[in-house]
Design a protein around this motif. Structure first.
Motif, PDB file in Angstrom:
ATOM      1  N   GLY A  52      57.288  49.660  37.448  1.00  0.00           N
ATOM      2  CA  GLY A  52      57.440  49.401  39.264  1.00  0.00           C
ATOM      3  C   GLY A  52      56.060  49.309  39.792  1.00  0.00           C
ATOM      4  O   GLY A  52      55.913  48.416  40.625  1.00  0.00           O
ATOM      5  N   ALA A  53      55.331  50.273  39.519  1.00  0.00           N
ATOM      6  CA  ALA A  53      53.945  50.124  40.074  1.00  0.00           C
ATOM      7  C   ALA A  53      53.096  48.752  39.763  1.00  0.00           C
ATOM      8  O   ALA A  53      52.441  48.331  40.703  1.00  0.00           O
ATOM      9  CB  ALA A  53      53.036  51.455  39.904  1.00  0.00           C
ATOM     10  N   LYS A  54      53.059  48.483  38.511  1.00  0.00           N
ATOM     11  CA  LYS A  54      52.660  47.116  38.129  1.00  0.00           C
ATOM     12  C   LYS A  54      53.107  46.049  38.745  1.00  0.00           C
ATOM     13  O   LYS A  54      52.462  44.961  38.994  1.00  0.00           O
ATOM     14  CB  LYS A  54      52.395  47.221  36.545  1.00  0.00           C
ATOM     15  CG  LYS A  54      51.400  48.043  35.953  1.00  0.00           C
ATOM     16  CD  LYS A  54      51.663  48.037  34.621  1.00  0.00           C
ATOM     17  CE  LYS A  54      50.427  49.326  33.936  1.00  0.00           C
ATOM     18  NZ  LYS A  54      50.222  49.396  32.547  1.00  0.00           N
ATOM     19  N   LEU A  55      54.461  46.117  38.726  1.00  0.00           N
ATOM     20  CA  LEU A  55      55.260  45.078  39.521  1.00  0.00           C
ATOM     21  C   LEU A  55      54.773  44.623  40.741  1.00  0.00           C
ATOM     22  O   LEU A  55      54.563  43.794  41.279  1.00  0.00           O
ATOM     23  CB  LEU A  55      56.809  45.256  39.234  1.00  0.00           C
ATOM     24  CG  LEU A  55      57.668  44.312  40.106  1.00  0.00           C
ATOM     25  CD1 LEU A  55      57.562  42.841  39.465  1.00  0.00           C
ATOM     26  CD2 LEU A  55      58.919  44.846  40.319  1.00  0.00           C
ATOM     27  N   GLN A  56      54.770  45.883  41.440  1.00  0.00           N
ATOM     28  CA  GLN A  56      54.348  45.757  43.186  1.00  0.00           C
ATOM     29  C   GLN A  56      52.773  45.519  42.879  1.00  0.00           C
ATOM     30  O   GLN A  56      52.492  44.542  43.987  1.00  0.00           O
ATOM     31  CB  GLN A  56      54.175  47.193  43.677  1.00  0.00           C
ATOM     32  CG  GLN A  56      55.821  47.470  44.193  1.00  0.00           C
ATOM     33  CD  GLN A  56      56.726  46.433  44.763  1.00  0.00           C
ATOM     34  OE1 GLN A  56      55.996  45.723  45.840  1.00  0.00           O
ATOM     35  NE2 GLN A  56      57.739  45.806  44.401  1.00  0.00           N
ATOM     36  N   ALA A  57      51.831  45.799  42.224  1.00  0.00           N
ATOM     37  CA  ALA A  57      50.592  45.228  42.299  1.00  0.00           C
ATOM     38  C   ALA A  57      50.553  43.689  42.232  1.00  0.00           C
ATOM     39  O   ALA A  57      49.656  43.007  42.905  1.00  0.00           O
ATOM     40  CB  ALA A  57      49.619  46.053  41.384  1.00  0.00           C
ATOM     41  N   GLY A  58      51.351  43.226  41.216  1.00  0.00           N
ATOM     42  CA  GLY A  58      51.216  41.957  40.758  1.00  0.00           C
ATOM     43  C   GLY A  58      51.933  41.207  42.170  1.00  0.00           C
ATOM     44  O   GLY A  58      51.448  40.125  42.519  1.00  0.00           O
ATOM     45  N   VAL A  59      53.063  41.590  42.833  1.00  0.00           N
ATOM     46  CA  VAL A  59      53.556  40.828  43.548  1.00  0.00           C
ATOM     47  C   VAL A  59      52.579  40.969  44.986  1.00  0.00           C
ATOM     48  O   VAL A  59      52.609  39.947  45.489  1.00  0.00           O
ATOM     49  CB  VAL A  59      55.039  41.613  44.111  1.00  0.00           C
ATOM     50  CG1 VAL A  59      55.602  41.263  45.612  1.00  0.00           C
ATOM     51  CG2 VAL A  59      56.031  41.132  43.030  1.00  0.00           C
ATOM     52  N   THR A  60      52.293  41.872  45.265  1.00  0.00           N
ATOM     53  CA  THR A  60      51.121  41.938  46.208  1.00  0.00           C
ATOM     54  C   THR A  60      49.968  40.881  46.136  1.00  0.00           C
ATOM     55  O   THR A  60      49.597  40.213  47.087  1.00  0.00           O
ATOM     56  CB  THR A  60      50.496  43.441  46.563  1.00  0.00           C
ATOM     57  OG1 THR A  60      51.641  44.231  46.644  1.00  0.00           O
ATOM     58  CG2 THR A  60      49.441  43.470  47.619  1.00  0.00           C
ATOM     59  N   ALA A  61      49.516  40.883  45.087  1.00  0.00           N
ATOM     60  CA  ALA A  61      48.348  39.880  44.448  1.00  0.00           C
ATOM     61  C   ALA A  61      48.813  38.570  44.664  1.00  0.00           C
ATOM     62  O   ALA A  61      48.009  37.772  45.435  1.00  0.00           O
ATOM     63  CB  ALA A  61      47.667  40.151  43.188  1.00  0.00           C
ATOM     64  N   ILE A  62      50.091  38.294  44.351  1.00  0.00           N
ATOM     65  CA  ILE A  62      50.673  36.991  44.665  1.00  0.00           C
ATOM     66  C   ILE A  62      50.803  36.734  45.857  1.00  0.00           C
ATOM     67  O   ILE A  62      50.475  35.370  46.303  1.00  0.00           O
ATOM     68  CB  ILE A  62      51.945  36.642  43.731  1.00  0.00           C
ATOM     69  CG1 ILE A  62      51.570  36.753  42.064  1.00  0.00           C
ATOM     70  CG2 ILE A  62      52.413  35.522  43.931  1.00  0.00           C
ATOM     71  CD1 ILE A  62      52.496  37.255  41.115  1.00  0.00           C
ATOM     72  N   GLY A  63      51.257  37.545  46.909  1.00  0.00           N
ATOM     73  CA  GLY A  63      51.526  37.208  48.064  1.00  0.00           C
ATOM     74  C   GLY A  63      50.131  36.931  48.886  1.00  0.00           C
ATOM     75  O   GLY A  63      50.409  36.205  49.743  1.00  0.00           O
ATOM     76  N   GLU A  64      49.357  38.042  48.658  1.00  0.00           N
ATOM     77  CA  GLU A  64      48.226  37.546  49.318  1.00  0.00           C
ATOM     78  C   GLU A  64      47.497  36.153  48.860  1.00  0.00           C
ATOM     79  O   GLU A  64      46.864  35.678  49.782  1.00  0.00           O
ATOM     80  CB  GLU A  64      47.031  38.706  48.978  1.00  0.00           C
ATOM     81  CG  GLU A  64      47.279  40.044  49.347  1.00  0.00           C
ATOM     82  CD  GLU A  64      46.590  41.431  48.927  1.00  0.00           C
ATOM     83  OE1 GLU A  64      45.482  40.898  48.007  1.00  0.00           O
ATOM     84  OE2 GLU A  64      46.652  42.221  49.311  1.00  0.00           O
ATOM     85  N   MET A  65      47.409  35.771  47.463  1.00  0.00           N
ATOM     86  CA  MET A  65      46.878  34.575  47.084  1.00  0.00           C
ATOM     87  C   MET A  65      47.677  33.272  47.820  1.00  0.00           C
ATOM     88  O   MET A  65      46.958  32.436  48.528  1.00  0.00           O
ATOM     89  CB  MET A  65      47.202  34.354  45.483  1.00  0.00           C
ATOM     90  CG  MET A  65      46.825  32.972  44.837  1.00  0.00           C
ATOM     91  SD  MET A  65      48.270  31.978  44.861  1.00  0.00           S
ATOM     92  CE  MET A  65      49.280  32.470  43.749  1.00  0.00           C
ATOM     93  N   LEU A  66      48.840  33.449  47.810  1.00  0.00           N
ATOM     94  CA  LEU A  66      49.978  32.346  48.808  1.00  0.00           C
ATOM     95  C   LEU A  66      49.241  32.277  50.154  1.00  0.00           C
ATOM     96  O   LEU A  66      49.136  31.148  50.708  1.00  0.00           O
ATOM     97  CB  LEU A  66      51.426  32.951  48.450  1.00  0.00           C
ATOM     98  CG  LEU A  66      52.024  32.499  47.216  1.00  0.00           C
ATOM     99  CD1 LEU A  66      53.210  33.158  47.079  1.00  0.00           C
ATOM    100  CD2 LEU A  66      51.799  31.122  46.673  1.00  0.00           C
ATOM    101  N   LYS A  67      49.430  33.484  50.760  1.00  0.00           N
ATOM    102  CA  LYS A  67      48.735  33.582  52.019  1.00  0.00           C
ATOM    103  C   LYS A  67      47.585  32.860  52.196  1.00  0.00           C
ATOM    104  O   LYS A  67      47.410  32.253  53.291  1.00  0.00           O
ATOM    105  CB  LYS A  67      48.731  34.985  52.729  1.00  0.00           C
ATOM    106  CG  LYS A  67      50.153  35.320  53.164  1.00  0.00           C
ATOM    107  CD  LYS A  67      49.957  36.831  53.660  1.00  0.00           C
ATOM    108  CE  LYS A  67      51.472  37.577  53.635  1.00  0.00           C
ATOM    109  NZ  LYS A  67      51.341  38.948  54.180  1.00  0.00           N
TER     110      LYS A  67
END
Length: 71
Positions: A52-67
């Motif tokens: 779960g922690a690695k999933l959230q880290a990836g989701v956060t990084a992707i969200g920042e990249m998209l923004k």
């Protein structure tokens, strides 16, 4: 575990940065899924991981990249 993000961009706009993020986060699986729905194109990014922690880290990084690409 899995999370889906709406890209809001054409797949070509984020393909290279998404590939870089996949390399930086080897413990997650990332898929990009373009589709045509309701008369318009849509791109979803699906992120999967058993941790779960690695999933959230990836989701956060992707969200920042998209923004950053939408500016």
């Amino acid at each position: 575990m899995m999370e889906t993000l709406e890209a809001g961009l054409p797949e070509g706009a984020y393909a290279t940065p998404l590939s870089d993020l996949a390399k930086a986060h080897p413990d997650i699986i990332i898929g990009s899924y373009p589709s045509f729905q309701d008369g318009r194109f849509r791109n979803q990014i699906v992120v999967r991981s058993k941790d779960g922690a690695k999933l959230q880290a990836g989701v956060t990084a992707i969200g920042e990249m998209l923004k950053s690409l939408q500016k």
